[in-house]
Motif scaffolding. Structure first.
Motif, short mmCIF file in Angstrom:
data_model
loop_
_atom_site.label_atom_id
_atom_site.label_comp_id
_atom_site.label_asym_id
_atom_site.label_seq_id
_atom_site.Cartn_x
_atom_site.Cartn_y
_atom_site.Cartn_z
N ARG A 243 12.19 30.31 -3.33
CA ARG A 243 11.75 31.62 -3.94
C ARG A 243 10.45 31.93 -2.99
O ARG A 243 9.69 31.18 -2.45
CB ARG A 243 11.48 31.64 -5.31
N PRO A 244 10.05 33.26 -3.08
CA PRO A 244 8.72 33.73 -2.43
C PRO A 244 7.59 32.83 -3.09
O PRO A 244 7.36 32.35 -4.15
CB PRO A 244 8.55 35.07 -2.86
N VAL A 245 6.69 32.48 -1.89
CA VAL A 245 5.43 31.74 -2.21
C VAL A 245 4.33 32.77 -2.09
O VAL A 245 4.20 33.34 -0.99
CB VAL A 245 5.38 30.57 -1.25
N ARG A 246 3.53 32.75 -2.93
CA ARG A 246 2.01 33.35 -2.98
C ARG A 246 0.76 32.23 -2.86
O ARG A 246 0.75 31.32 -3.64
CB ARG A 246 2.03 34.22 -3.94
N LEU A 247 0.14 32.63 -1.70
CA LEU A 247 -0.76 31.70 -1.30
C LEU A 247 -2.14 32.51 -1.33
O LEU A 247 -2.29 33.45 -0.62
CB LEU A 247 -0.64 30.95 -0.17
N GLY B 10 5.31 34.37 1.65
CA GLY B 10 6.14 33.97 2.43
C GLY B 10 7.45 33.91 1.80
O GLY B 10 7.31 33.36 0.64
N MET B 11 8.40 34.34 2.55
CA MET B 11 9.83 34.07 2.09
C MET B 11 10.81 33.56 2.93
O MET B 11 10.46 34.06 3.98
CB MET B 11 10.33 35.74 1.68
N HIS B 12 11.44 32.55 2.74
CA HIS B 12 12.28 31.85 3.52
C HIS B 12 13.84 32.24 3.18
O HIS B 12 14.25 32.15 2.19
CB HIS B 12 12.19 30.48 3.56
N ILE C 62 2.03 42.29 -5.66
CA ILE C 62 3.10 42.49 -5.69
C ILE C 62 3.59 41.58 -6.74
O ILE C 62 3.34 40.43 -6.65
CB ILE C 62 4.11 42.49 -4.55
N SER C 63 4.57 41.98 -7.94
CA SER C 63 4.90 41.22 -8.91
C SER C 63 5.88 40.28 -8.40
O SER C 63 6.44 40.34 -7.33
CB SER C 63 5.42 42.08 -9.91
N ASP C 64 5.81 39.00 -9.09
CA ASP C 64 6.81 37.83 -8.75
C ASP C 64 8.38 38.67 -8.79
O ASP C 64 9.00 38.37 -8.11
CB ASP C 64 6.74 36.79 -9.71
N ALA C 65 8.77 39.25 -9.95
CA ALA C 65 9.90 39.83 -10.08
C ALA C 65 10.21 40.85 -8.82
O ALA C 65 11.41 40.63 -8.36
CB ALA C 65 9.79 40.60 -11.43
N ASN D 77 13.21 39.95 -6.18
CA ASN D 77 14.19 41.18 -5.91
C ASN D 77 14.19 41.49 -4.43
O ASN D 77 15.28 41.80 -3.91
CB ASN D 77 13.71 42.34 -6.87
N ALA D 78 13.11 41.66 -3.78
CA ALA D 78 13.19 42.04 -2.40
C ALA D 78 13.77 40.85 -1.53
O ALA D 78 14.39 41.16 -0.57
CB ALA D 78 11.68 42.06 -1.95
N MET D 79 13.51 39.63 -2.00
CA MET D 79 14.10 38.44 -1.00
C MET D 79 15.66 38.45 -1.55
O MET D 79 16.27 38.13 -0.29
CB MET D 79 13.53 37.09 -1.71
N SER D 80 16.11 38.89 -2.70
CA SER D 80 17.52 38.90 -2.99
C SER D 80 18.06 39.95 -2.08
O SER D 80 19.24 40.03 -1.47
CB SER D 80 17.75 39.12 -4.44
N MET D 81 17.40 41.29 -1.97
CA MET D 81 18.07 42.37 -0.98
C MET D 81 17.91 42.10 0.28
O MET D 81 18.96 42.34 0.99
CB MET D 81 17.16 43.59 -1.64
N ILE D 82 16.97 41.46 0.73
CA ILE D 82 17.00 41.15 2.12
C ILE D 82 18.14 40.19 2.45
O ILE D 82 18.78 40.38 3.51
CB ILE D 82 15.63 40.60 2.64
N SER D 83 18.16 39.22 1.68
CA SER D 83 19.17 38.04 1.90
C SER D 83 20.76 38.78 2.04
O SER D 83 21.12 38.42 2.94
CB SER D 83 19.22 37.21 0.64
N ARG D 84 21.01 39.69 0.94
CA ARG D 84 22.35 40.27 1.00
C ARG D 84 22.53 41.22 2.05
O ARG D 84 23.63 41.16 2.77
CB ARG D 84 22.33 41.21 -0.34
N ASP D 85 21.35 41.92 2.52
CA ASP D 85 21.51 42.90 3.78
C ASP D 85 21.68 42.06 4.85
O ASP D 85 22.42 42.43 5.71
CB ASP D 85 19.90 43.77 3.86
#
Length: 164
Positions: free
Chosen positions: A9-13, A47-49, A68-71, A75-83
């Motif tokens: 999942r996305p990681v915030r550092l 970062g998002m893998h 940017i919220s964790d949710a 959601n962004a990661m899911s949308m990018i993965s689907r696209d």
């Protein structure tokens, strides 16, 4: 960045955290920081893998207090993965990677890339010219190449060998 590559999942550092001391020395982080407008305010990295068959995508968001919220990140990661999957299903982003070369095939191809002849390679590796040609033929089949030159190019392209 390897730490981000294994995250599911996305990681915030934050660069000022004790657990992210390694981040200050990361080359990519340094590059991003040097090229930002305000180096003192550059403290957040997200970062998002996104794995996609052979393709590995790493998306970074960086800047001063990136909010940017964790949710929303998930959601962004899911949308990018689907696209990405949808685009890949229409036309693959990368052709299938050919088979892995053996150590000897890599050695012979590297020396071929340096411009050495089969005889030169045979003498240097203490093998017969016939064995050199066999390694080149096997590598050619694995790289799905038509000739020696294309075999070298494909091996370079897929990082099976490198030029010193």
């Amino acid at each position: 960045m390897r730490r981000l590559a294994v995250a599911y999942r996305p990681v915030r550092l934050l660069s000022n955290g004790a657990e992210t001391e390694w981040l200050a020395n990361a080359p990519l982080y340094g590059l991003l920081k040097r090229n930002s407008g305000d180096q003192n305010g550059f403290d957040s990295l997200i970062g998002m893998h996104i794995p996609l068959e052979q393709l590995q995508i790493l998306i970074l968001l960086a800047g001063a207090n990136v909010t940017i919220s964790d949710a929303d990140l998930c959601n962004a990661m899911s949308m990018i993965s689907r696209d990405m999957e949808a685009m890949h299903s229409v036309k693959p982003l990368l052709p299938p990677r050919p088979g892995e070369l053996s150590v000897r095939e890599k050695m012979v191809l590297s020396k071929t890339a340096e411009g050495k002849t089969a005889n030169d390679i045979a003498v240097e590796l203490e093998i017969s010219q016939r064995t050199v040609h066999a390694h080149l033929q096997n590598a050619s089949e694995k790289m799905q190449a038509a000739n020696k030159t294309q075999t070298v190019v494909e091996a370079l392209r897929y990082a099976q060998i490198s030029l010193a």
